[in-house]
Scaffold this active site. Structure first.
Site, PDB file in Angstrom:
ATOM      1  N   GLY A   1       0.811  -1.210   0.000  1.00  0.00           N
ATOM      2  CA  GLY A   1       0.000   0.000   0.000  1.00  0.00           C
ATOM      3  C   GLY A   1       0.849   1.267   0.000  1.00  0.00           C
ATOM      4  N   GLY A   2       2.143   1.100   0.186  1.00  0.00           N
ATOM      5  CA  GLY A   2       3.032   2.263   0.150  1.00  0.00           C
ATOM      6  C   GLY A   2       2.967   3.128   1.392  1.00  0.00           C
TER       7      GLY A   2
ATOM      8  CB  SER B   1       7.074   2.276   4.091  1.00  0.00           C
ATOM      9  OG  SER B   1       8.290   2.390   4.817  1.00  0.00           O
TER      10      SER B   1
ATOM     11  N   GLY C   1      11.144  -7.462   2.254  1.00  0.00           N
ATOM     12  CA  GLY C   1      11.429  -7.562   0.832  1.00  0.00           C
ATOM     13  C   GLY C   1      12.867  -7.886   0.503  1.00  0.00           C
TER      14      GLY C   1
ATOM     15  N   GLY D   1      12.636 -11.978  -0.587  1.00  0.00           N
ATOM     16  CA  GLY D   1      11.690 -12.435  -1.590  1.00  0.00           C
ATOM     17  C   GLY D   1      10.426 -11.606  -1.530  1.00  0.00           C
ATOM     18  CB  ILE D   2       7.942 -10.688  -3.833  1.00  0.00           C
ATOM     19  CG1 ILE D   2       8.993  -9.603  -4.151  1.00  0.00           C
ATOM     20  CG2 ILE D   2       6.520 -10.146  -3.945  1.00  0.00           C
ATOM     21  CD1 ILE D   2       8.776  -8.870  -5.453  1.00  0.00           C
ATOM     22  CB  ILE D   3       4.940 -12.201   0.983  1.00  0.00           C
ATOM     23  CG1 ILE D   3       6.138 -12.278   1.937  1.00  0.00           C
ATOM     24  CG2 ILE D   3       3.755 -13.005   1.518  1.00  0.00           C
ATOM     25  CD1 ILE D   3       6.011 -11.372   3.157  1.00  0.00           C
TER      26      ILE D   3
ATOM     27  NE  ARG E   1       1.989  13.040   7.898  1.00  0.00           N
ATOM     28  CZ  ARG E   1       2.422  11.838   7.572  1.00  0.00           C
ATOM     29  NH1 ARG E   1       3.438  11.324   8.219  1.00  0.00           N
ATOM     30  NH2 ARG E   1       1.863  11.133   6.600  1.00  0.00           N
TER      31      ARG E   1
ATOM     32  CE1 TYR F   1       2.755   4.378  16.464  1.00  0.00           C
ATOM     33  CE2 TYR F   1       2.172   6.626  17.021  1.00  0.00           C
ATOM     34  CZ  TYR F   1       2.365   5.638  16.075  1.00  0.00           C
ATOM     35  OH  TYR F   1       2.147   5.895  14.743  1.00  0.00           O
TER      36      TYR F   1
END
Lengths: 520, 520
Positions: free
Chosen positions: A126-127, A129, A255, A258-260, A379, A440
């Protein structure tokens, strides 16, 4: 809905004028001298993005996109420093190609091509990160392999409560497919709408449950991973003692191995009973003690979120000198009032005061939940107005928490004052374990347009040092990526890192897989 | 107490005449033609054990024993096939030296010497392996590295409920050191008295808890491992998402990557409340359904042991057509009657009948517990009388359990009839998960003196094939060792095995560490 290329989530859900005015007026009350000028993102076409240095072969061409906005959207994750760099129009490392495999064989073919051509392959879910995990921060060409076209639930085992799921599915679409079977994964990270199963697995995401099944690891029955050395598929097993767990090598591998492509996931029945309570405390120390005793009680609350006074005030609108503990229990099998009553009794034995039920329903828990979903959008709006708003997270054992927390908040506060003149640090526990909490932290400070990234990086370096030197982990559930590498390299055992590198050399002999995360 | 070199446990606890007579009379009633002649173990001095081929250097000499009985005692674990080979006086692979390090540096020095001299190092804890894990089943010299002199609790963190413990401590001695602090690991495998923390960690042992914290993995906060490439020490963390877990690489590595010298273990408060119930069923299918629903209820019983009709009859003295479910809950924090009541209600909704409380206390649960402790001793006594008595264990998902169980028991029964003419197969669940049970099978049959090992091996091969071809694991908690290698090689993903071998090449470049387990 249209995904934002530069900021969080969907364009249509951006902070609107009224919400922005409210945010600004609250901030301006504290920061009368701050420059709240709004900086709009540049037009992608106005940016000088280099042409792709490589092209996929004809057989794979249909999977490729080289459209500039698409490439920019895949160039970074969604950390504060990513969003600000996008807003500033800083073009750095952009993938040459975005490839969208439609089936596992496409992934195999893409990796084969990358290995042959020495092109780096950066897996992209989903990007969302926030640690530079999807950013091709290296020289040389890169393909961003976007898995979101592989988004189907392929098989359901109602008896064992498990499903075989393609890795590219986003959170809501996964739940939509499970709902007709009255099942749910109940994995709700803050990024839920904009992150994928594969991303959760690759980064050991933390989810809905504050205790017990906290990481996605625990919900994983088996995995299928495409590596340059072949496909690894583990058996569906509820438990096993046959050698080190194959899945645990890939969980958190970001990553690099490998790629799940698929996983069998353990599911839950949809809860019928839910009970919540909010408990305020006079002192934070007693609130922490109460939380620890509940974490060690064997009651296993679904939610056990201790908000410190500032967090409670800013994000739940509650004033409590010692903070607020939000407790929740849920079950598909039985009423949970006995469980909640005992947890509340523990809290009361440490001086906690239960908030009236109607307050709990309409109050702390739900205010907090709605701000939880809106936070990343807010944010972004504040980043556009030169406000630093970012989080970092960790975990440590209970015995050192007091010292740890003082050191980390001290380092943050000191850095904020040095860098920004002023700033606020908040803390909540997202997860608690019998042997320690996962704190957090939120950081809010007035920044200076043009210097925001460097300002934040300086604060982040200070808190990361404090975390590492005080025995914490550089990440409880955000992953390592590229941003956390310096701290991670101090944290993980060197001998383990050498062994892991040995494993990687076998699976990825050309070193094409997500170079720079975890190792290399 | 004197440890038996050839059989289970302490010589002083061996089956006495009265207990033996009782066992024989029960077996003879079913097997009137069996030859119950007692075969006594040979005297170690009567066996032709080759002299050591190597000697430790002067600096390490004080750690070495080359005494024949000591070497024989370290030559094998305690599987049925190990005990029988000992009774038959079969001398095969015997370690050249038994070395007993007193401190971590001794372990480092021993491994250095082994690497320099190309001598295999076989880590040895309590020696209770039932899978050939401690047997130097290879050509070339071997040192058995017995860790039991490193047996201290070094540090206690009462706040986080954790302790730093040396790996060579045996179960009872560990609990003795924790008791003054009112803490307990509560890890009680059947081998508890004769197995060590390091052995539990290296083999991913299964313990006391039937649900939730089943494997020692879950109780592990951090580990310290000596490898030929250096010492790996992970951080004490309650949870982390910083890359793949270093501990999970060493958990289950069975001595192939290094020697575990210390670990921080998560502890429990000693339970104040305990409730148990025994529930009988009319059919096994409904008993399984009830057990599954309880496993998926979120109640997390401490014990949830479903004994099939034969297991209930033989080991708990209860006749029930559908078997007996033994339930227990425990807590140091709160009464558990609500928990037990709900679990019993689930069992009743599947036709279960709760046994009267006094029966539960004096009956199923406690009969079963005492026979649990005596079982290995009785196994030895029966082995001396040419009776095959052995177990095997596995796990599978609920959806396939019915087919799996029929295939496995069918294969066992068929093999027993072919090999022994007759035999009994029993089953209990030792652990249950939301997505499947861990069935533990017992096999009892009349064997033929001189052929017992080959007879058992033939039965074991048949059941192992059935387990693997029906989707189970070759081991849920007994480990792989050397006996399970053929099945393990079919079970684990080849790609994972290649990566694991890559990690081993880095940590153990000379290949000295426990050759033949897991890989190589």
């Amino acid at each position: 809905m249209t995904r934002s290329w530069w900021g969080w989530g969907d364009v249509e859900q951006r902070v609107g004028d009224a919400e922005a005015a409210e945010l600004v007026s609250r901030a301006a009350a504290l920061l009368p001298d701050h420059d709240f000028t709004v900086h709009e993102p540049p037009s992608p076409s106005s940016l000088s993005v280099a042409s792709p240095r490589v092209a996929l072969p004809t057989a794979l061409e249909a999977l490729a996109s080289t459209e500039v906005t698409d490439r920019l959207a895949h160039a970074r994750g969604k950390a504060f420093r990513d969003v600000v760099r996008n807003l500033e129009g800083r073009v750095e490392h952009v993938p040459d190609i975005v490839a969208r495999p439609r089936q596992e064989q496409d992934v195999v073919d893409l990796l084969d091509w990358c290995a042959d051509e020495q092109v780096a392959a950066v897996p992209y879910g989903g990007g969302s990160s926030v640690v530079g995990g999807v950013e091709p921060r290296f020289e040389g060409p890169a393909v961003s392999i976007d898995l979101t076209a592989m988004d189907q639930v392929l098989e359901i085992d109602r008896t064992s409560r498990a499903a075989r799921v393609q890795a590219g599915v986003l959170g809501p679409h996964l739940e939509d497919q499970l709902r007709p079977h009255e099942l749910t994964l109940r994995h709700f990270p803050q990024s839920f709408e904009f992150s994928t199963l594969g991303g959760w697995l690759a980064t050991r995401a933390g989810g809905h449950f504050a205790t017990l099944y906290t990481h996605i690891d625990d919900l994983t029955e088996s995995m299928r991973v495409v590596t340059p050395a072949g496909i690894s598929e583990s058996r569906r097993l509820p438990g096993s003692g046959a050698g080190p767990s194959p899945d645990r090598m890939f969980l958190g591998s970001e990553g690099s191995l490998g790629i799940i492509t698929e996983a069998w996931m353990r599911l839950q029945d949809r809860p019928h009973w839910q009970e919540t309570a909010s408990v305020t405390f006079k002192t934070y120390a007693r609130a922490v003690d109460a939380t620890r005793e509940i974490a060690q009680s064997g009651l296993f609350p679904t939610n056990c979120r201790l908000l410190d006074p500032m967090e409670a005030f800013l994000n739940a609108g509650i004033s409590a000198e010692g903070g607020v503990l939000v407790l929740a229990f849920e079950s598909a099998d039985h009423p949970v009032d006995t469980w909640l009553a005992r947890a509340v009794a523990i809290a009361e034995s440490h001086g906690g005061e239960v908030q009236a039920k109607r307050d709990a329903g309409d109050g702390a828990a739900s205010s907090w939940k709605s701000s939880f979903i809106r936070m990343p959008y807010q944010r972004d709006a504040m980043a556009q107005r030169s406000m630093i708003a970012e989080t970092f997270e960790t975990a440590c054992t209970w015995d050192r928490f007091e010292t740890f927390h003082a050191a980390v908040t001290g380092a943050a506060q000191e850095a904020l004052e040095r860098v920004c003149g002023i700033g606020v640090v908040t803390c909540r526990f997202t997860h608690v374990y019998p042997d320690g909490p996962a704190p957090y932290y939120g950081v809010y400070a007035p920044g200076r347009w043009g210097a925001l990234v460097e300002q934040w990086d300086e604060v982040k370096a200070a808190v990361s040092d404090a975390i590492i030197s005080n025995g914490g982990t550089i990440t409880h559930h955000h992953a390592v990526g590229r941003d956390h590498r310096p701290s991670y390299d101090l944290q993980r055992p060197d001998v383990f890192a050498a062994a892991f590198a040995g494993a990687k050399r076998v699976l990825d002999p050309e070193g094409i897989l997500n170079p720079g995360v975890l190792l290399g």
